[in-house]
Scaffold this active site. Structure first.
Site, PDB file in Angstrom:
ATOM      1  N   SER A 283      19.435  29.873  29.070  1.00 55.29           N
ATOM      2  CA  SER A 283      18.169  30.092  28.365  1.00 55.29           C
ATOM      3  C   SER A 283      18.250  29.257  26.845  1.00 55.29           C
ATOM      4  O   SER A 283      19.183  28.640  26.411  1.00 55.29           O
ATOM      5  CB  SER A 283      17.977  31.432  28.136  1.00 55.29           C
ATOM      6  OG  SER A 283      19.196  31.718  26.991  1.00 55.29           O
ATOM      7  N   ASP A 284      17.137  28.940  26.442  1.00 63.66           N
ATOM      8  CA  ASP A 284      17.288  28.477  25.011  1.00 63.66           C
ATOM      9  C   ASP A 284      17.407  29.604  24.142  1.00 63.66           C
ATOM     10  O   ASP A 284      17.488  30.825  24.539  1.00 63.66           O
ATOM     11  CB  ASP A 284      15.999  27.877  24.698  1.00 63.66           C
ATOM     12  CG  ASP A 284      15.921  26.495  23.591  1.00 63.66           C
ATOM     13  OD1 ASP A 284      16.922  26.868  22.715  1.00 63.66           O
ATOM     14  OD2 ASP A 284      15.045  25.770  23.577  1.00 63.66           O
ATOM     15  N   ALA A 285      17.665  29.417  22.712  1.00 64.91           N
ATOM     16  CA  ALA A 285      18.173  30.459  21.890  1.00 64.91           C
ATOM     17  C   ALA A 285      17.085  31.668  21.853  1.00 64.91           C
ATOM     18  O   ALA A 285      16.115  31.411  21.634  1.00 64.91           O
ATOM     19  CB  ALA A 285      18.379  29.825  20.513  1.00 64.91           C
ATOM     20  N   ASN A 286      17.903  32.826  22.236  1.00 67.97           N
ATOM     21  CA  ASN A 286      17.097  34.087  22.091  1.00 67.97           C
ATOM     22  C   ASN A 286      15.837  34.168  23.163  1.00 67.97           C
ATOM     23  O   ASN A 286      15.059  35.083  22.832  1.00 67.97           O
ATOM     24  CB  ASN A 286      16.419  34.351  20.735  1.00 67.97           C
ATOM     25  CG  ASN A 286      17.812  35.176  20.130  1.00 67.97           C
ATOM     26  OD1 ASN A 286      18.875  35.326  20.640  1.00 67.97           O
ATOM     27  ND2 ASN A 286      17.287  35.710  19.037  1.00 67.97           N
ATOM     28  N   ALA A 287      15.648  33.169  23.943  1.00 71.09           N
ATOM     29  CA  ALA A 287      14.608  33.252  25.076  1.00 71.09           C
ATOM     30  C   ALA A 287      14.457  34.571  25.694  1.00 71.09           C
ATOM     31  O   ALA A 287      13.347  34.876  26.167  1.00 71.09           O
ATOM     32  CB  ALA A 287      14.543  31.873  25.704  1.00 71.09           C
TER      33      ALA A 287
END
Length: 754
Positions: A283-287
């Site tokens: 995932s992208d950051a905190n997605a």
């Protein structure tokens, strides 16, 4: 160390130290990484499995993550770049956990590591895939020497809205150019195979459609037709996967109302099913946690379950993340453990392929030798030189003549700013090693003229970016200081014989969380241009920026304009070489340059619509044409195109046709021209764009030299995805072909597909 014929380190840097034979948990090599992963999974607890698919940021001290590492609660860390710290954390994972599974260290190696190359949009302007591959190989070598195994790059989002801040990270607006560069970047990062010495895992991002966010607003919703998705946004990812990319990053935003990080069709059906991707998805950051404010999930457990079930194998988190909830989800019967095993297997296979179980450590004593390799700086300078696009040269002001001016002023907010010279997404460089434009011009003239600098304008926006702590901002000027600095720059220009005016955007004005409403030159830069132009002195405007900007007024007042992007560690030296004629600029725009934001989206590959002849008159208050077209770029010489030819007028649907043309240097300097081929399908089952790039080649020609450039067109170039057919089709009928130096190419012929 060995050297390749290109002068770049072919097998670069310290090779990791072997793991001690007594280290726990290291399985004996089996037939394949997959078999080894299966054997290890059979020994793992549920907690250990969830730890392997959890990744955490380390911004600053690593102390906050040490307990999780020792407990086996993390499989990957990102943003650690000190080899001593990397080794210390790796020792914890290998020697202090039950199974001794090594950590996978990731980093945003976007356009360089210690040696910074031009921003990706600038590298796209080189139209030189071999150079792009070499540049990413250097970036990989430097990162790997530090102990990093994986980069969150290349960014392959096609975008046709320059207001979107992350346009700077990608290949521009065209899927064909983006695809060619995608292959080159994956090969550069990974080499021939994952685990190659001195290389890292490539992580193409963001899957998919992120560059089409509404209004160019970062993180905003994306609504794409299948036609757009398959024909425009997907091709670069297809190319990256075919090149062997080991990782893919899912996107932040929702695609057609379903967030990409939990989109089963996107990650399981399309990415793995249709495209055949076999690596792991992060995932992208905190997605994953963002599924809650996106009104898709009710709580962290729901977000984690839906994400991993949809095929998102690892969670990137700024903190503890949501994936920790997967343990209770399995125990409560909300998720099958087999789904977690699937994700863990993909992550472990990557670690085995990288050889981390045999060689988990790096040798810090050898790292600096790689990071400071002179060949890397040389290549960075060449890349910057080849990325520059000459937009205007009225009266032939450029190249400048040495000795013709006694006093030279290099003014503007980026004139002597290392951070703005390297641009966004560069965190491991050393600012004191960056050559600014002021320093480059001063070194180029070498005492032949007095060279002075002044910023004139300060460009520093406040930012809440997660990376702000990595790039401290200087103290903001007071209003009185701003007036004094502006006056000082104008005064300096007034007593100089030549003015090099450096304008654009600062480091924080493009990239993530950096979308803009306007394309205007920020701050008081336009006022500075006006004041300097009014002096009646020779003025060259150099632009450092991450997107096209509204420069209509400047274009009318300044005779010469050079687009330098954010050119990297050797940027100032490269710009100086171009300004004074040591290098003839040959870069070409990878985006259409609009006149103003009201024209957006504006791109060359549009459909004909009702009245093709009226394309220049769609607005009553502004021309519909761009300020500069896609593929555009001037030179200190001139080029002509002639003798377009095809090897056959009719081609079978499964056949191939050869198209050629002669390009001639009609000027008096050696220079580069990028020969571009465009096609148009005249009629078919769907309306097709008025022009589509389907081939290009950058060539160097001496004065008077001619060369025949040949292209081959076949099914891969002529087919398209049809919504009516729900698949790829190739229509019979007539096709136009143009060859020239930009998307307005006039040399034309036709052929027919039967």
């Amino acid at each position: 160390m060995s050297w390749s014929g290109t002068g770049v380190l072919a097998q670069t840097g310290p090779q990791p130290s072997a793991v001690p034979a007594s280290a726990p948990g290291v399985a004996a090599p089996l037939a394949s990484p997959e078999a080894r992963a299966d054997a290890l999974i059979a020994r793992m607890t549920l907690e250990e499995k969830v730890g392997q698919i959890s990744q955490q940021f380390v911004l600053g001290s690593a102390a906050p993550v040490e307990a999780r590492v020792r407990a086996g609660g993390l499989g990957s860390l990102l943003f650690v770049r000190d080899p001593v710290v990397i080794n210390r954390l790796q020792h914890m994972a290998v020697e202090e956990t039950r199974l001794g599974i090594p950590l996978l260290f990731g980093y945003d190696v976007v356009h360089g590591f210690r040696t910074i190359f031009p921003v990706p949009l600038g590298m796209a302007a080189t139209w030189d895939p071999d150079l792009v591959e070499q540049s990413q190989a250097v970036a990989a070598a430097e990162a790997r020497a530090t102990g990093i195994h994986w980069t969150f790059a290349p960014m392959l989002d096609i975008t046709r809205d320059p207001r979107w801040g992350r346009i700077v990270e990608g290949p521009g607006e065209d899927p064909y150019l983006g695809s060619v560069l995608a292959r080159a970047q994956v090969r550069g990062f990974q080499g021939e195979t994952i685990g190659a010495p001195g290389r890292v895992i490539a992580g193409p991002k963001h899957f998919i459609g992120y560059g089409a966010s509404e209004g160019g607003r970062d993180y905003d919703s994306v609504n794409l037709s299948d036609n757009q998705l398959y024909n425009v946004y997907l091709p670069p990812f297809v190319a990256a996967i075919e090149a062997g990319a080991g990782n893919v990053m899912s996107a932040y935003m929702e695609l057609n109302d379903v967030p990409a990080v939990a989109n089963d069709w996107l990650l399981n059906d399309l990415l793995r099913g249709e495209l055949g991707f076999e690596g792991f998805v992060v995932s992208d950051a905190n997605a994953v946690r963002s599924l809650i404010p996106q009104d898709f999930s009710l709580d962290p457990m729901d977000a984690a379950v839906r994400s991993v079930r949809a095929g998102n194998d690892m969670e990137m988190s700024l903190g503890t993340g949501a994936f920790g909830q997967l343990i209770d989800a399995v125990r409560q019967g909300r998720l099958e453990e087999a789904i977690i095993d699937r994700a863990v297997r993909r992550v472990l296979v990557a670690k085995f392929r990288m050889g981390l179980f045999e060689q988990p450590y790096t040798d810090p004593a050898l790292t600096e030798g790689v990071l400071s390799a002179p060949a890397h700086r040389d290549l960075a300078r060449v890349a910057a030189e080849r990325s520059m696009v000459l937009l205007q040269n009225t009266g032939g002001l450029l190249p400048l003549e040495r000795g013709a001016h006694r006093r030279v002023a290099v003014i503007g907010p980026m004139a002597d700013s290392p951070i703005d010279t390297v641009g966004p997404w560069s965190f491991a460089d050393k600012p004191d090693e960056t050559v600014t434009l002021y320093e480059g011009v001063k070194a180029e003239l070498n005492g032949a003229a007095e060279v002075e600098t002044a910023p004139g304008v300060q460009l520093r926006r406040g930012t809440a970016s997660m990376f702000a702590a990595l790039r401290p901002q200087p103290r903001r000027w007071t209003e009185a200081q701003a007036d004094e600095e502006f006056a000082r720059a104008v005064e300096l220009a007034g007593r100089s014989d030549l003015i090099v005016l450096v304008v654009g955007e600062d480091f924080y004005m493009s990239g993530e969380q950096a979308s803009r409403v306007s394309l205007s030159l920020p701050g008081r830069q336009q006022a500075l241009i006006d004041a300097v132009a009014a002096l009646g002195k020779p003025v060259v405007m150099v632009m450092m920026n991450g997107r096209p900007l509204d420069i209509r007024d400047a274009q009318a007042k300044v005779p010469a304009i050079l687009e330098a992007w954010h050119p990297g560690s050797e940027g100032g030296a490269a710009v100086a070489n171009v300004l004074f004629g040591d290098v003839n600029p040959g870069g070409k725009l990878p985006v259409t340059w609009p006149r103003e934001a009201g024209q957006i989206p504006l791109y060359y590959a549009h459909n004909a619509t009702k009245e093709p002849a009226g394309v220049a008159t769609r607005y009553w208050d502004e021309a519909s044409t761009p300020l500069y077209p896609f593929g555009y770029g001037l030179s200190y010489t001139t080029f002509g195109f002639s003798d377009i030819a095809i090897d056959r007028p009719v081609v079978a649907r499964d056949g191939r046709i050869t198209v050629s043309a002669v390009v001639t240097n009609t000027g008096d300097r050696t220079g580069d021209e990028t020969v571009q081929l465009y096609i148009h399908q005249q009629a078919g089952r769907a309306t097709r764009p008025v022009r589509e790039l389907k081939g290009f080649r950058r060539v160097t020609l001496a004065p008077g030299e001619s060369r025949t450039v040949t292209f081959t067109l076949g099914e891969a170039e002529l087919r398209y995805w049809s919504a009516a057919e729900r698949g790829w089709v190739m229509d019979p009928g007539a096709f136009d072909v143009w060859i020239g130096g930009d998307s307005r190419a006039e040399l034309h012929t036709t052929f027919e597909v039967r």
